[in-house]
Design an enzyme around this catalytic site. Structure first.
Site, PDB file in Angstrom:
ATOM      1  N   HIS A  40     -48.939  -5.981  10.194  1.00 58.98           N
ATOM      2  CA  HIS A  40     -49.824  -4.843  10.460  1.00 58.98           C
ATOM      3  C   HIS A  40     -49.339  -3.619   9.700  1.00 58.98           C
ATOM      4  O   HIS A  40     -48.144  -3.430   9.496  1.00 58.98           O
ATOM      5  CB  HIS A  40     -49.842  -4.508  11.963  1.00 58.98           C
ATOM      6  CG  HIS A  40     -50.865  -5.269  12.739  1.00 58.98           C
ATOM      7  ND1 HIS A  40     -51.980  -4.692  13.281  1.00 58.98           N
ATOM      8  CD2 HIS A  40     -50.929  -6.583  13.060  1.00 58.98           C
ATOM      9  CE1 HIS A  40     -52.698  -5.611  13.913  1.00 58.98           C
ATOM     10  NE2 HIS A  40     -52.066  -6.767  13.798  1.00 58.98           N
ATOM     11  N   GLU A 126     -57.712  -7.705  10.285  1.00 58.64           N
ATOM     12  CA  GLU A 126     -58.396  -6.806  11.206  1.00 58.64           C
ATOM     13  C   GLU A 126     -58.764  -5.507  10.501  1.00 58.64           C
ATOM     14  O   GLU A 126     -58.081  -5.067   9.583  1.00 58.64           O
ATOM     15  CB  GLU A 126     -57.496  -6.481  12.413  1.00 58.64           C
ATOM     16  CG  GLU A 126     -57.105  -7.678  13.247  1.00 58.64           C
ATOM     17  CD  GLU A 126     -55.795  -8.299  12.812  1.00 58.64           C
ATOM     18  OE1 GLU A 126     -55.162  -7.770  11.875  1.00 58.64           O
ATOM     19  OE2 GLU A 126     -55.404  -9.321  13.388  1.00 58.64           O
TER      20      GLU A 126
END
Length: 403
Positions: A40, A126
């Site tokens: 991330h 994402e």
């Protein structure tokens, strides 16, 4: 039953690898099969409510968005002798920010330096890690499928030039000469959630590692579809490891569990669930009908008042669906329900430290250790998932394919 432990892969104040050292010790003392790191740039918790009055460990971990680059950290872990037998993986690297050739090289390198312990956990990505950085989010699944095919083609090239047509990743005399480790490449674990991604998993993956909200029965149904896709591709349907990523809230007593679940930062994780999941629990998602969940979530843009209000709206029943919650014995009972639907490999991350009381957070970690040590005692079913019958027209279903 094997299991993995997840590390948040974030910077800590006292020492850069303080959290990582804790996870490394956790894996060593509980008999974990693997350590998994997220990939991330931005975390899933609204930063505006990660404050000292809401989370006691903020003095040690000042910013949940201070995400480390996972392949660098995995290399660091590979050099640590204490984890000599523990496998090392991502959960999950995405194929939008990194070209598949770079992913193939990184995973092959880790596999060599760790002596065959690398796991390539990979997904389509994402929005929070893409849109803020100007990375396109359209046609992600199509690009993902081509990325996996590209990685496989480079790994299978034996160091010879590869030419391959592709709408997204064409290869023209491309080279990938990092050799296999003793004839093996890293396993590919796919974080698939939608129907098309699950079919890709059945055709191409070594394991399925979903992370989004679903109940055990839905998991079993989706796993059956993955097994069918594997059989259609001429693969052994049981060759796909059935894994699941879990956030865990545990403590010695049910009262202590409820106190953790009441913490706003813990409750905010329910925002990662889709509007459909909120609707099934009797209320509308604060971000509106049609909200897809973590794929569309931009938690770093929420102000504190908004994030606290949204977290407060999360139904308790939904919280217990988006994570495992209970005493260690109850956590094991819940895992047994997933096991009965075919899940054989849980990957677990403790959320108990994300609360105002530091002592209670530490005690939750003790309970987490107890739960992990009990996982190996869960008996594996002789059948990894419910079997299907023959399909219309005589086409073999999974039960026939297994014979």
């Amino acid at each position: 039953m094997r299991f993995g432990v997840a590390d948040p892969c974030i910077h800590s104040q006292v020492a850069p690898d303080l959290v990582l050292t804790s996870t490394r010790a956790l894996a060593a003392t509980t008999g974990a099969d693997a350590v998994f790191l997220p990939d991330h740039l931005i975390g899933v918790i609204p930063r505006s409510i990660y404050t000292a009055d809401q989370v006691a460990i903020k003095r040690l971990v000042p910013d949940l968005d201070a995400c480390y680059e996972p392949w660098t950290v995995l290399g660091h872990l590979a050099a640590r002798g204490r984890l000599r037998r523990v496998r090392l993986g991502t959960a999950c690297t995405d194929t939008e920010r990194r070209h598949p050739a770079v992913i193939a090289q990184a995973a092959a390198t880790l596999h060599q330096l760790s002596r065959g312990r690398a796991i390539l956990g990979v997904g389509a990505g994402e929005g929070m890690n893409l849109s803020p950085f100007g990375i396109a989010t359209d046609r992600r699944v199509a690009r993902f499928e081509e990325a996996i095919a590209t990685i496989r083609a480079l790994w299978d090239s034996a160091g010879r030039p590869v030419t391959r047509d592709s709408p997204y990743f064409p290869l023209r005399d491309a080279m990938m000469a990092v050799p296999p480790y003793r004839g093996t490449r890293p396993e590919i674990w796919i974080g698939a959630h939608g129907p098309r991604m699950r079919r890709i998993t059945g055709r191409l993956a070594d394991a399925w590692l979903p992370g989004v909200t679903m109940d055990p029965q839905q998991y079993g149904e989706h796993l059956a579809g993955i097994r069918d896709a594997a059989a259609d591709a001429g693969r052994d349907p049981m060759s796909v490891t059935a894994a699941k990523y879990f956030f865990v809230v545990t403590a010695a007593s049910t009262d202590a569990v409820e106190e953790i679940l009441a913490a706003p930062v813990v409750r905010s994780y329910a925002l990662c669930a889709s509007s459909e999941h909120w609707r099934r629990h009797g209320t509308q998602h604060p971000l509106g009908a049609g909200f897809s969940g973590v794929n569309d979530l931009m938690p770093h843009t929420m102000d504190a008042a908004t994030a606290l209000e949204y977290a407060h709206r999360a139904p308790s029943s939904l919280l217990r669906e988006v994570m495992l919650a209970g005493t260690p014995a109850q956590i094991l009972d819940q895992l047994a329900e997933w096991r009965d639907q075919g899940m054989t490999y849980p990957v677990l991350l403790n959320m108990g430290l994300l609360q105002p009381d530091l002592r209670a957070g530490v005690l939750s970690n003790v309970a987490f250790v107890r739960a992990l040590r009990g996982i190996r005692k869960l008996e594996r079913r002789s059948a990894a998932s419910p079997r299907t019958t023959a399909r219309p027209g005589g086409r073999p279903g999974r039960e026939q394919a297994l014979r």
